[in-house]
Design a protein around this motif. Structure first.
Motif, mmCIF file in Angstrom:
data_model
loop_
_atom_site.group_PDB
_atom_site.id
_atom_site.type_symbol
_atom_site.label_atom_id
_atom_site.label_comp_id
_atom_site.label_asym_id
_atom_site.label_seq_id
_atom_site.Cartn_x
_atom_site.Cartn_y
_atom_site.Cartn_z
ATOM 1 N N GLY A 109 0.998 -1.148 0.075
ATOM 2 C CA GLY A 109 0.048 0.170 -0.083
ATOM 3 C C GLY A 109 0.946 1.078 0.045
ATOM 4 O O GLY A 109 2.025 1.268 -0.173
ATOM 5 N N TRP A 110 0.227 2.457 0.000
ATOM 6 C CA TRP A 110 0.743 3.848 -0.104
ATOM 7 C C TRP A 110 0.482 4.436 1.167
ATOM 8 O O TRP A 110 -0.601 4.285 1.739
ATOM 9 C CB TRP A 110 0.313 4.454 -1.289
ATOM 10 N N THR A 111 1.261 5.456 1.516
ATOM 11 C CA THR A 111 0.894 6.492 2.342
ATOM 12 C C THR A 111 -0.264 7.420 1.632
ATOM 13 O O THR A 111 -0.048 7.594 0.389
ATOM 14 C CB THR A 111 2.061 7.318 3.018
ATOM 15 N N PRO A 112 -1.165 7.986 2.500
ATOM 16 C CA PRO A 112 -2.174 8.780 1.964
ATOM 17 C C PRO A 112 -1.661 9.854 0.910
ATOM 18 O O PRO A 112 -2.341 10.330 -0.374
ATOM 19 C CB PRO A 112 -3.154 9.379 2.938
ATOM 20 N N ASP A 113 -0.671 10.275 1.072
ATOM 21 C CA ASP A 113 -0.002 11.544 0.049
ATOM 22 C C ASP A 113 0.841 10.883 -0.828
ATOM 23 O O ASP A 113 1.199 11.524 -1.889
ATOM 24 C CB ASP A 113 0.920 12.499 0.856
ATOM 25 N N GLY A 114 0.915 9.562 -1.423
ATOM 26 C CA GLY A 114 1.470 8.912 -2.143
ATOM 27 C C GLY A 114 3.041 8.899 -2.283
ATOM 28 O O GLY A 114 3.710 8.739 -3.193
ATOM 29 N N ARG A 115 3.639 9.558 -1.229
ATOM 30 C CA ARG A 115 5.036 9.805 -1.203
ATOM 31 C C ARG A 115 6.002 8.433 -0.810
ATOM 32 O O ARG A 115 6.937 8.352 -1.265
ATOM 33 C CB ARG A 115 5.471 10.863 -0.366
ATOM 34 N N GLU A 116 5.209 7.615 -0.007
ATOM 35 C CA GLU A 116 5.957 6.287 0.470
ATOM 36 C C GLU A 116 5.132 5.047 0.049
ATOM 37 O O GLU A 116 4.062 4.984 0.356
ATOM 38 C CB GLU A 116 6.478 6.566 1.722
ATOM 39 N N LEU A 117 5.981 4.088 -0.105
ATOM 40 C CA LEU A 117 5.463 2.761 -0.473
ATOM 41 C C LEU A 117 5.613 1.960 0.574
ATOM 42 O O LEU A 117 6.696 1.910 1.055
ATOM 43 C CB LEU A 117 5.844 2.171 -1.705
ATOM 44 N N LEU A 118 4.453 1.135 1.135
ATOM 45 C CA LEU A 118 4.752 0.170 2.270
ATOM 46 C C LEU A 118 4.975 -1.194 1.424
ATOM 47 O O LEU A 118 4.365 -1.723 0.692
ATOM 48 C CB LEU A 118 3.408 0.093 2.939
ATOM 49 N N VAL A 119 6.310 -1.733 2.038
ATOM 50 C CA VAL A 119 6.655 -2.929 1.429
ATOM 51 C C VAL A 119 7.101 -3.965 2.394
ATOM 52 O O VAL A 119 7.719 -3.600 3.379
ATOM 53 C CB VAL A 119 7.889 -2.806 0.369
#
Length: 572
Positions: free
Chosen positions: A401-411
């Motif tokens: 998934g992503w942080t709501p601002d789209g700046r980081e990806l959760l891996v």
């Protein structure tokens, strides 16, 4: 076993004519009794060669073991083996060991309840030794362990050579001399290798590179060859010592279907070979509502894999076809377009918050037959090439998934021993990936709430996989959300509902109340999820789940038995 029994089985199991190779007989086997073969079916032949155990699925996709005698028309189910995988026989043929619910288990062939032998959180095969010990791979990464079949504390038998690039030891098998164990050494960036463990001396011999573990039979080793456009079964002669290959390996059977890294999906004796064939399988995509179970079918696709809904719920990304490519389908019009055209298995699809990018896990280093995955990004308009964003230290790097601002990806990425930790990976550069609040047991899957304040994840810290909730990003508050096991956890209704799939493939939900903290309501069971190996897609904004449901009658595959298989070995 007697030739008469085999001929009787052939006559009652198949209408195909016998093979034209002298001394060779081929026939197909299907489960019967309303069951279908699992993919993979993971066959194992009994020590006396008279019976075969394999993994089947029922109409709901629940795995279970079936045993078929060679002189019987249909297989019979083994009660109590729901969720079973990778069965193998005791030396006397009276017991069958298997893996289910994160444990190594055993069950008597003539009935009775299965018994737990040892923990096995994510097993990759085992073998029952003549001295009544079992040697097994308890996890997809890490070494082999040994435990007495009666139970007890497992003992480490092999350790990884990290300097050599080893990530895991899998699928052990007893060599014909009864003194050595073969296993496959999994590598991330290079070809896997087959190794032999001397059970008495504890010394290890390297037999060389291989696409899979081996099936040992007197004088030969059988393994997979995936270097061409098709997957073949190879036969390799071994010398009298049983420690060295002799001569060139030869292809003997084409179009083998297998699954999982380093697995062969075959069984053999000196005279009988079992492999799995499979045809294309059509799946329907079906909406189900978690509130009332209401359903509607929106279409059908062939060889359908993982699904992921776009943030607005109007499109679905999916993996399809033998090349495992990604496609995007418009859910209203039904129109679809191809997003990738590259070899390698793909999984764990997740859209960026603005719907413009798709993150996914992709196998890399295919030229050297490596097994590791990396996290990649691809524009959803199809323009430009996919780019590699992150590679973890172990085999797996799975976007979550992503942080709501789209700046980081959760891996979620595995380490050298197979423990998964959650990484926060900058998407546009300007920083380094970092582990989020590491815990000893790790996080095997994770989803960030739509407002970015709460993280739902899976962890085994309670002793088995359960859903947990924690505040994000500080992780100051953390509590267990499920109590009946969990295979997947998701947010729905803009974070006002938590959903999870339990260890029996039942979907549960809880209402979520947000305030100064987060409170979960009483859990409610919604409906059973058809187990396919692929998880459904959850509508983050609503109450619907998009399920990929295989219509198994459209193509389920069969087991092919080859009697006198050594007649297939080329003479020169």
């Amino acid at each position: 076993f007697g030739i008469g029994a085999a001929v009787m089985w052939a006559a009652t199991s198949s209408r195909q004519p016998p093979a034209t190779v002298p001394g060779l007989m081929k026939f197909q086997m299907t489960p019967g009794n309303g069951l279908y073969l699992n993919m993979p079916a993971e066959p194992a032949i009994s020590p006396d060669g008279s019976r075969i155990v394999f993994v089947c699925v029922d109409s709901l996709g629940t795995r279970q073991l079936s045993v078929r005698s060679l002189d019987a028309v249909e297989a019979r189910r083994l009660p109590g083996t729901e969720g079973a995988a990778l069965p193998f026989w005791s030396p006397d043929g009276q017991w069958i060991a298997f893996f289910a619910d994160e444990a190594l288990r055993k069950v008597r062939l003539d009935g009775g309840s299965p018994m737990v032998v040892a923990p096995a959180p994510d097993a990759r095969g085992g073998v029952w030794l003549p001295n009544d010990d079992i040697l097994f791979a308890p996890n997809r990464q890490g070494g082999l362990e040994r435990v007495n079949a009666g139970g007890g504390k497992p003992e480490a038998m092999t350790t990884l050579d990290v300097g050599e690039g080893e990530l895991g030891h899998r699928y052990p098998a007893l060599m014909p001399d009864g003194k050595q164990i073969s296993y496959v050494s999994i590598r991330g960036a290079t070809r896997h290798r087959v190794k032999l463990l001397d059970l008495e001396k504890r010394t290890v011999t390297d037999l060389g590179p291989s696409a899979s573990a081996v099936v040992p039979v007197p004088g030969y080793l059988l393994s997979l060859d995936d270097t061409g456009d098709d997957v073949h079964l190879l036969v390799q002669s071994i010398d009298g010592s049983g420690r060295k290959p002799a001569g060139a390996a030869r292809r003997i059977v084409a179009s083998i279907r297998a699954d999982n890294i380093g697995y062969h999906n075959a069984a053999a004796t000196a005279n009988l070979l079992i492999v799995q064939r499979s045809s294309d399988i059509r799946s329907r995509m079906e909406w189900r509502d978690v509130r009332d179970g209401g359903s509607s079918v929106i279409g059908r696709e062939m060889n359908l894999g993982g699904l992921s809904l776009s943030p607005d719920g109007r499109r679905v990304a999916m993996m399809m076809g033998e090349s495992f490519d990604l496609w995007i389908r418009d859910l209203e019009s039904g129109e679809r377009r191809r997003l990738t055209s590259e070899a390698g298995y793909k999984s764990d699809l997740t859209w960026s918050p603005d719907g413009r990018q798709l993150a996914y896990a992709q196998q890399f280093n295919l030229e050297s037959q490596g097994a590791a995955y990396e996290a990649r990004l691809k524009s959803t308009d199809g323009v430009g090439e996919a780019r590699t964003l992150f590679r973890g230290p172990g085999i797996f790097s799975s976007p979550m998934g992503w942080t709501p601002d789209g700046r980081e990806l959760l891996v979620c990425a595995s380490d050298s021993i197979g423990t998964f930790q959650l990484y926060l990976v900058p998407v546009a550069g300007g920083g380094k990936p970092r582990i989020h609040a590491p815990i000893p047991t790790g996080r095997n899957q994770a989803r960030l709430s739509p407002d970015g304040r709460w993280l739902a994840s899976l962890s085994t810290e309670s002793g088995r996989s359960e859903a947990w909730i924690e505040s994000f990003p500080d992780a100051a508050t953390r509590f267990q959300a499920s109590s009946n096991g969990a295979l997947r956890v998701e947010w729905m209704e803009d974070g006002r509902r938590l959903a999870w799939i339990d260890s029996k493939s039942q979907l549960w939900t809880s209402d979520v109340t947000h305030g100064s903290g987060l409170t979960l309501g009483a859990p409610r069971r919604s409906f059973a999820i058809v187990s396919t190996g692929e998880f459904p897609a959850f509508d983050v904004r609503g109450t619907r789940v998009l399920l990929p449901i295989p219509e198994r009658e459209s193509g389920t595959g069969s087991l092919e038995a080859i009697l006198g298989w050594q007649a297939l070995i080329p003479k020169s």
